[in-house]
Motif scaffolding. Structure first.
Motif, PDB file in Angstrom:
ATOM      1  N   MET A 154      43.199  19.786  52.841  1.00 31.05           N
ATOM      2  CA  MET A 154      42.434  18.538  52.938  1.00 31.05           C
ATOM      3  C   MET A 154      42.162  17.938  51.562  1.00 31.05           C
ATOM      4  O   MET A 154      42.052  16.718  51.424  1.00 31.05           O
ATOM      5  N   LEU A 155      42.067  18.762  50.535  1.00 35.31           N
ATOM      6  CA  LEU A 155      41.753  18.286  49.182  1.00 35.31           C
ATOM      7  C   LEU A 155      42.975  17.879  48.373  1.00 35.31           C
ATOM      8  O   LEU A 155      42.839  17.378  47.255  1.00 35.31           O
ATOM      9  N   PRO A 160      43.848  28.211  52.917  1.00 35.51           N
ATOM     10  CA  PRO A 160      42.669  27.663  53.575  1.00 35.51           C
ATOM     11  C   PRO A 160      42.840  26.169  53.883  1.00 35.51           C
ATOM     12  O   PRO A 160      43.364  25.421  53.047  1.00 35.51           O
ATOM     13  N   PRO A 161      42.406  25.730  55.053  1.00 31.15           N
ATOM     14  CA  PRO A 161      42.566  24.317  55.415  1.00 31.15           C
ATOM     15  C   PRO A 161      41.848  23.369  54.461  1.00 31.15           C
ATOM     16  O   PRO A 161      42.272  22.240  54.270  1.00 31.15           O
ATOM     17  N   GLU A 162      40.781  23.856  53.814  1.00 34.35           N
ATOM     18  CA  GLU A 162      40.063  23.011  52.846  1.00 34.35           C
ATOM     19  C   GLU A 162      40.971  22.608  51.694  1.00 34.35           C
ATOM     20  O   GLU A 162      40.876  21.491  51.185  1.00 34.35           O
ATOM     21  N   VAL A 163      41.856  23.509  51.301  1.00 42.73           N
ATOM     22  CA  VAL A 163      42.776  23.206  50.204  1.00 42.73           C
ATOM     23  C   VAL A 163      43.732  22.091  50.610  1.00 42.73           C
ATOM     24  O   VAL A 163      43.980  21.163  49.848  1.00 42.73           O
ATOM     25  N   ARG A 176      34.635  21.872  41.963  1.00 46.82           N
ATOM     26  CA  ARG A 176      34.849  21.487  43.355  1.00 46.82           C
ATOM     27  C   ARG A 176      34.297  22.530  44.334  1.00 46.82           C
ATOM     28  O   ARG A 176      34.195  22.300  45.531  1.00 46.82           O
ATOM     29  N   LEU A 225      35.621  25.729  44.736  1.00 45.99           N
ATOM     30  CA  LEU A 225      36.690  26.562  45.288  1.00 45.99           C
ATOM     31  C   LEU A 225      36.788  27.921  44.610  1.00 45.99           C
ATOM     32  O   LEU A 225      37.182  28.900  45.227  1.00 45.99           O
ATOM     33  N   ARG A 253      33.223  30.577  51.661  1.00 43.05           N
ATOM     34  CA  ARG A 253      32.151  29.768  52.240  1.00 43.05           C
ATOM     35  C   ARG A 253      30.935  30.610  52.603  1.00 43.05           C
ATOM     36  O   ARG A 253      29.805  30.189  52.424  1.00 43.05           O
ATOM     37  N   GLU A 276      24.181  25.574  51.189  1.00 42.78           N
ATOM     38  CA  GLU A 276      24.730  24.618  52.176  1.00 42.78           C
ATOM     39  C   GLU A 276      23.703  24.306  53.235  1.00 42.78           C
ATOM     40  O   GLU A 276      22.840  25.057  53.561  1.00 42.78           O
ATOM     41  N   LYS A 323      28.316  30.860  49.942  1.00 43.10           N
ATOM     42  CA  LYS A 323      27.493  29.674  49.761  1.00 43.10           C
ATOM     43  C   LYS A 323      26.351  29.657  50.782  1.00 43.10           C
ATOM     44  O   LYS A 323      25.226  29.340  50.463  1.00 43.10           O
TER      45      LYS A 323
END
Length: 121
Positions: A32-33, A27-30, A87, A89, A112, A121, A115
């Protein structure tokens, strides 16, 4: 894999390259983090994502499975999970009690859409 690799060597196997998947599985969120994630946190998240992406693998992961998949000891796995849950995740949930009446807790990726459905969110 290189057949000359000693399976008991702490360095681990040497590969002849990696397979490039047709789809993005991290995942792109990973990504970015990454600057803020500890190694233990990154390893448990990658293990959970890998489990989710396996055919028929949409099953939660136990602490023991995290230890095997990541090569981390129990304390490091717990530290990584704690950070990943905080976080947003990973999620943890109880699936009952064992014969000694201890709670059985498993872990999974926190998508996501869950959530959004929950109104967080």
């Amino acid at each position: 894999m290189n057949p000359e690799t000693n399976p008991h060597d702490d360095f681990g196997p040497i590969l002849d390259g990696i397979s490039i998947p047709d789809t993005v599985v991290l995942p792109p969120e990973v990504v970015m983090l990454l600057p803020w994630m500890s190694l233990a946190e990154l390893k448990v998240v990658i293990a959970a994502v890998a489990r989710l992406m396996q055919v028929g693998g949409a099953e939660p992961i136990t602490l023991s499975e995290f230890e095997i998949m990541t090569g981390l000891d129990r304390k490091s796995v717990l530290d990584g999970i704690e950070r990943a849950v905080k976080r947003g995740l990973l999620i943890s949930y109880s699936i009952g009690r064992d014969a000694q009446e201890q709670e059985i807790v498993v872990f999974d990726v926190y998508p996501r859409f869950q959530k959004q459905q929950g109104g967080q969110e």
